[in-house]
Design an enzyme around this catalytic site. Structure first.
Site, PDB file in Angstrom:
ATOM      1  N   ARG A  56      -0.091  -1.020   0.157  1.00 46.10           N
ATOM      2  CA  ARG A  56       0.176   0.061  -0.027  1.00 46.10           C
ATOM      3  C   ARG A  56       0.729   1.312   0.266  1.00 46.10           C
ATOM      4  O   ARG A  56       0.338   2.357  -0.145  1.00 46.10           O
ATOM      5  CB  ARG A  56      -0.213   0.153   1.348  1.00 46.10           C
ATOM      6  N   TYR A 110     -14.355  16.658 -18.195  1.00 49.93           N
ATOM      7  CA  TYR A 110     -15.190  15.434 -18.586  1.00 49.93           C
ATOM      8  C   TYR A 110     -15.901  15.244 -17.259  1.00 49.93           C
ATOM      9  O   TYR A 110     -15.898  15.446 -16.125  1.00 49.93           O
ATOM     10  CB  TYR A 110     -14.135  13.415 -17.941  1.00 49.93           C
ATOM     11  N   ASP A 183      -5.410  18.173 -15.409  1.00 49.96           N
ATOM     12  CA  ASP A 183      -5.193  16.500 -16.310  1.00 49.96           C
ATOM     13  C   ASP A 183      -5.313  16.513 -17.997  1.00 49.96           C
ATOM     14  O   ASP A 183      -5.779  17.229 -18.769  1.00 49.96           O
ATOM     15  CB  ASP A 183      -6.926  16.032 -16.503  1.00 49.96           C
ATOM     16  N   LYS A 208      -6.411   5.287 -21.076  1.00 50.22           N
ATOM     17  CA  LYS A 208      -6.310   5.610 -22.409  1.00 50.22           C
ATOM     18  C   LYS A 208      -4.368   6.021 -23.384  1.00 50.22           C
ATOM     19  O   LYS A 208      -4.405   4.454 -23.100  1.00 50.22           O
ATOM     20  CB  LYS A 208      -6.828   7.389 -22.285  1.00 50.22           C
TER      21      LYS A 208
END
Ligand SMILES: Cc1ncc(COP(=O)(O)O)c(C=O)c1O
Length: 397
Positions: A56, A110, A183, A208
């Site tokens: 983690r 988005y 972004d 993507k």
């Protein structure tokens, strides 16, 4: 190293004393690590020595990918996350830690990012305001009146492909004491590197272009030096990290990013020119269009000759039902969601990326019922053209 070499080499081939060097980073699945001496483990837990103790916190496959993305974006550090949305959430939470809890966001982003801001952060007293970040006067006014802790934009906006002047916005943000988060999913570091232009944090949906093959859900946060440790600290507690298998796939995908993206950009240029004179098409949105409203900024910011690989267009007389039928007529192009894959994807924002955005906000964003978005793949352009042409002409519009 140049970009095309960095994508192939950065992050790989870590040497360990006495061990052979793998030519590519393996998938390390272990969740825990121990050492010959517990004192070493103690120092690693205490951050006095670098090393892995629990996945983690950090793990070898993720660390290799993170070194690669840090190199590509020219950042100080990266965190690989379980999705692009997880990357965005940790980016917002980090930059707002010691700033006013207010985000001034581009109004052209988005749909799920709008959801994150309004429905996830909003209830925790984060104020959110949307503005046209390509309208300098409106942006300046909003910065002065709203006093944001963070300005958020997409490098190329989704789905209308506007390109804001990042250096100018970075200066505005700096003067206002706000962090600039970009972004960079649509542009990729091959087109531009927002940290070089003054941004503080860059976010990707690695799902993507980075991973690129439609088989990974992932995200990346790349930070400047000031935000590196705060991102790590939050991540160590919350643990939104990417799994090692997805890290491996993302790294493997990035090795061909330069080749894939160049070809996708070339195909997108051909598609935009062809669509511009198609009888079934009303308007085409493409950053390589010389009449694009942000043409001067695009020329200044983008790598020469590359304009991204997304083309959006409005279909003459297109309605929800006729566009769904048009999607069903496609034979090769995938009428699904997402973008950035090797295969060409067609997305209908009205039912997908911007489905949950309010009608008022959608109208403000300029997203009409007849708008579709194509993420161009690496296929032969003639096949993309023929498939689209048949699907467009097969309808009564
Ligand atoms: C620009 C942009 N940012 C972020 C995301 C979210 O990424 P993910 O689906 O990997 O969570 C998407 C997804 O489509 C996107 O298009």
């Amino acid at each position: 190293m140049k970009f095309a070499s960095q994508v192939v080499h950065a992050g790989d081939r870590k040497r360990q004393p006495g061990a052979p060097v793998p030519s590519t980073t393996p998938i390390h699945l272990a969740s825990t690590y121990f050492y010959d001496s517990a004192q070493t483990l103690d120092r690693i837990f205490g951050h006095e020595e670098e090393g892995f103790c629990y996945s983690r916190y950090a793990s070898p496959t993720n660390a290799a990918l993170e070194e690669l993305t840090t190199t590509l974006e020219g950042g100080f550090d990266s965190l690989a996350t379980a999705s692009g949305m997880a990357a965005l959430q940790i980016a917002f939470q980090t930059v707002l830690l010691d700033r006013p809890h207010s985000v001034l966001a581009s109004h052209s982003i988005y749909g799920a990012t709008v959801g994150l801001l309004d429905d996830v952060l909003g209830p925790f007293d984060v104020r959110v305001k949307y503005v046209d970040v390509c309208d300098r006067a409106a942006l300046e006014k909003a910065v002065h009146s709203f006093q944001p802790g963070c300005i958020f934009i997409e490098g190329i906006s989704n789905p209308l492909l506007r390109v804001a002047d990042i250096p100018a916005i970075a200066e505005l943000a700096r003067n206002a004491g706000a962090a600039l988060v970009v972004d960079n999913t649509f542009a990729t570091p091959m087109l531009m590197r927002p940290l070089d232009l003054g941004a503080n944090v860059v976010v990707h949906s690695a799902t993507k272009y980075l991973a690129g093959h439609g088989d990974v859900l992932g995200g990346i946060v790349v930070t400047d030096e000031a935000h590196a440790e705060p991102v790590r600290r939050l991540s160590r507690i919350i643990g939104p990290v990417l799994g090692p298998f997805e890290s491996y796939l993302t790294m493997r995908g990035i090795k061909t990013l330069a080749l894939r993206f160049e070809r996708q950009c070339r195909n997108a240029g051909c598609l935009a020119s062809w669509l511009a004179s198609h009888p079934c098409v009303d308007r085409v949105f493409y950053p390589g269009d010389p009449n694009h409203p942000d043409a001067a900024t695009i020329k200044q910011l983008f790598a020469p000759g590359l304009f991204g690989a997304i083309v959006s267009f409005e279909i003459k007389g297109g309605t929800r039902s006729s566009i769904l039928e048009f999607m069903d007529r496609l034979r090769m192009i995938v009428p699904g969601t997402s973008l950035g894959d090797v295969h060409t994807l067609l997305l209908y924002p009205w039912i997908a990326s911007h489905r949950n955005v309010s009608p008022k906000m959608r109208e403000r964003m300029g997203i009409g019922e007849n708008l579709v978005r194509i993420a161009v793949g690496i296929e032969d352009f003639e096949d993309i053209r023929a498939d689209l042409d048949a699907a467009l002409r097969g309808g009564v519009w």
